[in-house]
Design an enzyme around this catalytic site. Structure first.
Site, mmCIF file in Angstrom:
data_model
loop_
_atom_site.group_PDB
_atom_site.id
_atom_site.type_symbol
_atom_site.label_atom_id
_atom_site.label_comp_id
_atom_site.label_asym_id
_atom_site.label_seq_id
_atom_site.Cartn_x
_atom_site.Cartn_y
_atom_site.Cartn_z
ATOM 1 N N GLY A 1 -21.424 1.112 -4.362
ATOM 2 C CA GLY A 1 -22.851 0.946 -4.073
ATOM 3 C C GLY A 1 -23.722 1.029 -5.312
ATOM 4 C CE LYS B 1 -4.421 0.960 0.123
ATOM 5 N NZ LYS B 1 -5.519 0.165 -0.438
ATOM 6 N N GLY C 1 -21.830 5.310 -4.248
ATOM 7 C CA GLY C 1 -20.697 5.757 -5.065
ATOM 8 C C GLY C 1 -20.357 4.673 -6.066
HETATM 9 P P1 NAD Z 1 -17.207 6.646 -3.369
HETATM 10 O O1 NAD Z 1 -16.522 7.832 -2.819
HETATM 11 O O2 NAD Z 1 -17.379 6.506 -4.841
HETATM 12 O O3 NAD Z 1 -18.685 6.547 -2.741
HETATM 13 C C1 NAD Z 1 -18.963 6.628 -1.362
HETATM 14 C C2 NAD Z 1 -20.465 6.729 -1.153
HETATM 15 O O4 NAD Z 1 -20.728 6.747 0.249
HETATM 16 C C3 NAD Z 1 -21.097 8.008 -1.710
HETATM 17 O O5 NAD Z 1 -22.393 7.705 -2.208
HETATM 18 C C4 NAD Z 1 -21.240 8.896 -0.476
HETATM 19 O O6 NAD Z 1 -22.303 9.835 -0.598
HETATM 20 C C5 NAD Z 1 -21.559 7.847 0.559
HETATM 21 N N1 NAD Z 1 -21.281 8.313 1.925
HETATM 22 C C6 NAD Z 1 -20.259 9.094 2.350
HETATM 23 N N2 NAD Z 1 -20.402 9.329 3.672
HETATM 24 C C7 NAD Z 1 -21.500 8.675 4.058
HETATM 25 C C8 NAD Z 1 -22.176 8.531 5.292
HETATM 26 N N3 NAD Z 1 -21.724 9.134 6.406
HETATM 27 N N4 NAD Z 1 -23.292 7.770 5.333
HETATM 28 C C9 NAD Z 1 -23.740 7.171 4.218
HETATM 29 N N5 NAD Z 1 -23.177 7.283 3.020
HETATM 30 C C10 NAD Z 1 -22.070 8.019 2.956
HETATM 31 O O7 NAD Z 1 -16.438 5.383 -2.739
HETATM 32 P P2 NAD Z 1 -16.425 3.900 -3.303
HETATM 33 O O8 NAD Z 1 -15.294 3.739 -4.261
HETATM 34 O O9 NAD Z 1 -17.795 3.505 -3.700
HETATM 35 O O10 NAD Z 1 -15.976 3.105 -1.989
HETATM 36 C C11 NAD Z 1 -16.921 2.781 -0.950
HETATM 37 C C12 NAD Z 1 -16.260 1.819 0.021
HETATM 38 O O11 NAD Z 1 -15.825 0.648 -0.676
HETATM 39 C C13 NAD Z 1 -15.004 2.344 0.731
HETATM 40 O O12 NAD Z 1 -14.957 1.765 2.014
HETATM 41 C C14 NAD Z 1 -13.874 1.793 -0.116
HETATM 42 O O13 NAD Z 1 -12.668 1.679 0.621
HETATM 43 C C15 NAD Z 1 -14.445 0.427 -0.454
HETATM 44 N N6 NAD Z 1 -13.832 -0.205 -1.631
HETATM 45 C C16 NAD Z 1 -13.881 0.397 -2.860
HETATM 46 C C17 NAD Z 1 -13.347 -0.262 -3.947
HETATM 47 C C18 NAD Z 1 -13.426 0.338 -5.324
HETATM 48 O O14 NAD Z 1 -13.040 -0.359 -6.275
HETATM 49 N N7 NAD Z 1 -13.953 1.545 -5.488
HETATM 50 C C19 NAD Z 1 -12.717 -1.506 -3.803
HETATM 51 C C20 NAD Z 1 -12.681 -2.093 -2.539
HETATM 52 C C21 NAD Z 1 -13.257 -1.430 -1.462
#
Ligand code: NAD
Length: 439
Positions: free
Chosen positions: A244, A127, A241
């Site tokens: 989701g 990382k 995001g």
């Molecule tokens: P993103 O920034 O695209 O989306 C995050 C979403 O969460 C947004 O809809 C935001 O409005 C919402 N959010 C933020 N604060 C919030 C709160 N307090 N309550 C409810 N919703 C809230 O991020 P992402 O890429 O979708 O990642 C989401 C999670 O998945 C993170 O924990 C990230 O580490 C994990 N993750 C992402 C990936 C990837 O490929 N993007 C891979 C593995 C894990």
């Protein structure tokens, strides 16, 4: 002979002053090693292997210096931590965030080793991180910082050595700048040294949807194992995001009834099921859920209420620590599919397991992202690019096998999905270390 306590086994210091995320990662290894020790005759060798897994192989750190728009010098602390490469090159993202610190990067590198081993892809874990709020930089400053970071890590990375990728606040554009800086230094093209690149520079089709898609494949495999009626199952998704949104879209296309979704502004709920297509097109226009035009039967709910809905599948896909001792007693679902990293605290996890709720751990549920990163690297190394159908077919095979392996151990040992996933990943890493004669 079995080891019955953590103290019997290790001399590596786990200090309470370590950051919580690092403590949690090391405690997971500690907990799993007690279970795993039964499998190894040579206890001395096993103990040494665990001690090595508790410690990263290499810590690269430095201070990056750039000139701001006014020609003034600005400096930033930067890290790349290479945790373990017994199973293959180090793999893991680069995070740009003001809260980055060495312990956090070390925790995330450790978890990457476990995640790649669970997914069964031939990588170790690493990382990177820079202590910076990228929102405060101009685009030129961000580019300079990315190039300086690439220069710092260039002697330590490479397609068969360490393969970085985007993470929080980094993206395909930043990977492109870093790749260019790296290739300039080494003097040849090497697209496989970074993943998460734009398609034009050797990125993979299907990467954008990969984490959500992988989660849906895990859920499909779970439904099959548990003989769950998909059409009669309801789903609530926290966070809309990258993860989701695609999860909700693909789960509803498979026949699940997605009854609730949320962003940071609000949740939307309809017990009869939401029109996910309409919600996506609203979101694509930049709308916040608090202003969503409500149809009959649909209402706004808070993020807390979403977590407490009586649904079949709860999907935290936003932040860490969403399910804690404060709300765990109000969770009344069959299964929690952890799409975010670390959404369930240890205390809540134990409580839910004892209550009979299945918690499918993040290292399995969200491993679709790193798995398609692996496919990107495979395509770069061969110079031949796959169709999106092939990417998804291969993803389904890999993820389904990962789930089936974990489900088997869970049943054999009568443990939670999380312990089974940790057991498999640690065993794979230790076996590779023994085969290499490192211990
Ligand atoms: P993103 O920034 O695209 O989306 C995050 C979403 O969460 C947004 O809809 C935001 O409005 C919402 N959010 C933020 N604060 C919030 C709160 N307090 N309550 C409810 N919703 C809230 O991020 P992402 O890429 O979708 O990642 C989401 C999670 O998945 C993170 O924990 C990230 O580490 C994990 N993750 C992402 C990936 C990837 O490929 N993007 C891979 C593995 C894990």
């Amino acid at each position: 002979m079995f080891f019955s306590s953590w103290q019997d086994l290790f001399v590596v210091v786990i200090s309470p002053s370590m950051n919580t995320m690092l403590l949690a990662a090391l405690n997971q290894i500690k907990d799993t090693s007690l279970l795993l020790s039964e499998d190894y005759q040579d206890k001395k060798q096993f103990k040494k292997a665990i001690e090595m897994v508790l410690t990263p192989q290499k810590i690269i750190k430095g201070t990056l210096s750039i000139k701001d728009v006014n020609g003034k010098k600005k400096t930033f602390q930067a890290f790349r931590i290479q945790h373990n490469d017994a199973r293959g090159p180090f793999k893991g993202g680069i995070r740009f965030h003001p809260n980055v610190c060495e312990d956090e990067v070390r925790a995330l590198a450790t978890l990457m080793s476990l995640k790649c081993a669970v997914a069964g892809i031939p990588y170790g874990g690493g990382k990177g991180g820079v202590v910076v709020d990228p929102g405060e930089l101009t685009k030129d400053e961000l580019k300079s910082l990315s190039i300086e970071y690439a220069k710092l890590i260039t002697p330590h990375i490479g397609e068969w050595r360490d393969v970085p990728a985007p993470d929080v606040n980094t993206n395909g554009e930043i990977m492109s700048w870093m790749l260019e800086a790296y290739e300039k230094k080494v003097g040849y093209q090497s697209p496989g040294t970074f993943t998460g690149k734009p398609l034009e520079l050797g990125g993979s089709l299907g990467r954008t949807e990969a984490t959500g898609q992988g989660g849906v494949y895990v859920l499909e495999a779970y439904a099959k194992a548990k003989k769950l009626n998909i059409k009669a199952s309801t789903v609530a998704v926290q966070g809309f995001g990258n993860v989701g949104l695609y999860f909700a879209k693909l789960a509803s296309e498979l026949g699940f009834s997605v009854v609730a979704v949320s962003d940071s502004s609000s949740g939307i709920y309809n017990p009869k099921g939401l029109d996910i297509k309409a919600i996506i097109s609203y979101k694509e226009k930049g709308g916040a859920f608090k202003d969503y035009p409500l149809m009959k039967g649909t209402k706004l709910i808070s993020n807390e209420e979403l977590l407490e809905l009586p649904v079949t599948v709860l999907v935290p896909a936003a932040l860490e620590n969403a399910i804690t001792k404060e709300n765990m007693e109000k969770i009344s679902v069959q299964v929690v599919l952890e799409m975010a990293n670390g959404p369930t605290t240890t205390e809540a996890d134990t409580y839910l397991h004892e209550k009979g709720v299945d918690v499918i751990p993040d290292i399995l549920s969200n491993s679709g992202g790193v798995t398609v990163s692996y496919f990107e690297w495979v395509q770069n190394l061969s110079g031949y690019y796959w169709s999106k159908e092939r990417v998804n077919d291969e993803l389904k095979v890999t993820i389904t096998k990962a789930f089936t392996d974990i489900d088997k151990i869970k049943k054999e040992k009568n443990i939670s999905y999380r312990r089974a996933a940790n057991y498999i990943s640690l065993k794979r890493i230790i076996d590779a270390m023994i085969l290499r004669g490192r211990v």
